[in-house]
Write an enzyme that holds these catalytic residues in place. Structure first.
Site, PDB file in Angstrom:
ATOM      1  N   ASP A 223       0.871  -1.163   0.000  1.00  0.00           N
ATOM      2  CA  ASP A 223       0.000   0.000   0.000  1.00  0.00           C
ATOM      3  C   ASP A 223       0.918   1.225   0.000  1.00  0.00           C
ATOM      4  OD1 ASP A 223      -2.310   1.616   0.276  1.00  0.00           O
ATOM      5  OD2 ASP A 223      -2.080   1.627   2.452  1.00  0.00           O
TER       6      ASP A 223
ATOM      7  N   ASP B 241      -0.080   4.934   1.469  1.00  0.00           N
ATOM      8  CA  ASP B 241      -0.214   5.768   2.668  1.00  0.00           C
ATOM      9  C   ASP B 241       0.008   4.955   3.936  1.00  0.00           C
ATOM     10  OD1 ASP B 241      -1.101   8.297   1.391  1.00  0.00           O
ATOM     11  OD2 ASP B 241      -2.791   7.053   0.756  1.00  0.00           O
TER      12      ASP B 241
ATOM     13  N   ASP C  22     -14.833  14.150   1.749  1.00  0.00           N
ATOM     14  CA  ASP C  22     -14.612  15.202   0.761  1.00  0.00           C
ATOM     15  C   ASP C  22     -13.215  15.812   0.850  1.00  0.00           C
ATOM     16  OD1 ASP C  22     -17.124  14.800  -0.221  1.00  0.00           O
ATOM     17  OD2 ASP C  22     -18.034  16.542   0.772  1.00  0.00           O
TER      18      ASP C  22
ATOM     19  N   ASP D 239      -1.595  -0.873   6.020  1.00  0.00           N
ATOM     20  CA  ASP D 239      -1.876  -0.423   7.382  1.00  0.00           C
ATOM     21  C   ASP D 239      -3.325  -0.635   7.779  1.00  0.00           C
ATOM     22  OD1 ASP D 239      -3.338   2.618   7.352  1.00  0.00           O
ATOM     23  OD2 ASP D 239      -2.403   1.957   5.495  1.00  0.00           O
TER      24      ASP D 239
END
Length: 545
Positions: free
Chosen positions: A100, A102, A253, A386
């Site tokens: 992954d 992030d 958002d 994570d």
């Protein structure tokens, strides 16, 4: 973990105290036989004053024994840079490594959560018409921890253990703790039924419980609590379900409208922690001929700039496949979405994909197509992420990949567990628990008063232990005595777990990880059966840096 050794040490100390008490009673009995009939000291009715004295003597003896054990425990501390295993796995079997992005390849500074909190708070005000006064609330990085549950309808945040029991003292409405009596009345006890828990991916099902498993969810929990606090303090009538949805949409958002991405790209040095060890890990694997791929939900330009910063402009040369905006966990389950190429300018191409090429970036797609195009199947693949649900669960349950969880909080928790204050507290807590377990057979009034004092001390120490990690919610991994719901899922879906990818640098590429054999409850001797000279299990020593 260190707690296991502390527990073993405490069992030994408690057992010695129990043995001493038993021996004291036998000595008293022998004295009675020599001198004629006298009042029994330990078991006969009317002996409360003598029992009180004996109980406190054993208490003091157990405490001395525990204190003597602390130095030996301090010589065997846990290594925060270690990799911990839930399942036996040999890296010699791993041919392909997946990542992954992030909080796996890249770590963010403390400023990022403040950015997300502030941006979502402003969206609540500007787009959802929330009171401008909520702007006075600022992000508190020490308020929440990962893995908490939020009751959407009751607007309370709480910590739940592996058996669905609420840890009393960790239930918050707004920024204030809910009294235990109110929690018990609210839930008719402290157990949360299965049908009220979150669904498989931790999401709210039927407006009941939502579990926050993502590191990015820390600002969301704090914002929910702050807005709840404002409404409660100002006696504003509101619908908790609407509040939850509005905060969730505002947090979403911040990501989907690119607010977070643009801010990070504009000031990478502020938000991204430079990680030279990430490149070292990737280079080590490449040097040993391992194939590597990246699957992330983040957009192409964002990933490119971040990887250029932490790895270098040639970062794509290290990866055989790069997939962005994958929409995990749907990527692992939805067979309908084909891959699309992304050119150097970030424009999507319409080409039909027959092969996933090195140096090319792809968007969307699905795992089934990925497996078909690469042939990378089964236990020869190890994927790191994570998020226990979105990154790991489907891979291990449905596709047989091996999985590695990146848990950044692990390093700080292990450092706390290595402190002398923590070790002293937990060792004595365990010893005191053993004394309570054995001495509860004494039902006379004076003995029961002593035991009530011990129970109060035990309760206070449990609260102190929680505060070592987080004042409100304690450790990410443990409630009072049980694993947390978070740890239960981690143990189920991750073969190995570690604080960061850099931990891989401490191991050879053919290293085999063996889970420690943890005794089951029925395999452990009772306190009174534990030999007085119980030895401590060897703990992994911290590596010198």
């Amino acid at each position: 973990m260190a707690t296991a050794a502390v527990t073993a040490a405490a069992r030994g100390a408690g057992a010695r105290a129990v043995t001493a008490l038993r021996d004291g009673c036998r000595t008293a009995a022998r004295g009675r036989s020599r001198t004629g009939p006298t009042r029994p000291l330990c078991t006969a009715p009317g002996t409360a004053p003598d029992m009180k004295r004996y109980l406190w003597e054993r208490y003091r003896e157990a405490k001395r024994s525990t204190e003597e054990l602390v130095p030996s425990i301090m010589n065997n501390l846990l290594n925060p840079d270690a990799i911990f295993s839930n399942n036996e796995m040999s890296l010699s079997d791993i041919e392909i490594y997946g990542f992954d992005y992030d909080y796996t390849l890249v770590f963010y500074s403390k400023h990022l959560h403040t950015l997300i909190f502030n941006a979502a708070r402003d969206l609540l005000i500007n787009e959802h018409r929330y009171p401008v006064e909520i702007r006075k609330y600022e992000y508190d990085p020490n308020f929440a921890i990962r893995g908490l549950h939020y009751d959407v309808q009751r607007a309370v945040l709480m910590k739940i253990d592996a058996f669905h029991y609420i840890q009393l003292g960790t239930v918050y409405r707004g920024l204030s703790v809910v009294p235990d009596e109110e929690v018990i009345e609210m839930y008719e006890g402290s157990h949360v039924p299965l049908e009220q828990m979150s669904d498989f991916y931790g999401k709210s099902s039927g407006n009941t419980m939502k579990q926050f498993m993502d590191i990015f969810s820390l600002p969301e929990m704090t914002l929910l609590s702050c807005v709840n606090e404002y409404f409660l303090k100002n006696n504003i009538d509101y619908e908790p379900v609407h509040l939850y949805k509005d905060v969730k949409d505002s947090i979403r958002d911040v990501h989907t409208k690119g607010i977070m991405y643009r801010a990070i790209e504009a000031d990478i040095e502020k938000y991204i922690c430079y990680a030279e060890q990430t490149r070292a890990v990737l280079a080590k694997l490449a040097d040993h001929g391992k194939k590597m791929f990246l699957i992330t939900n983040s957009p192409s330009s964002f990933v490119d700039k971040g990887m250029r910063y932490i790895v270098g402009k040639d970062w794509r040369d290290l990866f055989d496949v790069v997939i962005v905006q994958a929409e995990k966990p749907n990527f692992f389950n939805d067979k309908r979405r084909p891959f699309r190429k992304v050119n150097e300018k970030g424009v999507l191409l319409w080409d039909k994909i027959y092969k996933l090429q090195k140096g090319q970036i792809y968007k969307q797609g699905n795992l089934y197509e990925f497996l078909k195009l690469t042939g990378w199947r089964g236990s020869k693949v190890l994927y790191f992420g994570d998020h226990i649900y979105s990154d790991l669960a489907d891979l291990t349950l449905k596709h047989g990949w091996r999985t590695g969880a990146i848990i950044p909080e692990l390093r700080s928790e292990l450092k706390t567990m290595n402190t002398e204050q923590y070790i002293q507290t937990v060792a004595w807590l365990q010893t005191l628990t053993g004394l309570l377990e054995q001495m509860q057979v004494h039902r006379d009034a004076e003995s029961q008063l002593v035991l009530q004092e011990w129970k109060k001390e035990r309760k206070d120490m449990r609260e102190m232990t929680k505060g070592f990690f987080n004042a409100q919610f304690g450790s990410l991994f443990r409630t009072d005595q049980n694993p947390t719901y978070f740890l239960r899922r981690l143990s189920r879906f991750a073969d190995i777990y570690m604080a960061s990818l850099s931990c891989l640098l401490n191991y050879d590429v053919s290293h085999t990880f063996y889970p420690r054999r943890t005794p089951l409850q029925h395999e452990l001797p009772a306190w009174s059966d534990q030999p007085p000279a119980a030895r401590l299990p060897l703990l992994q020593e911290a590596q010198a840096k």
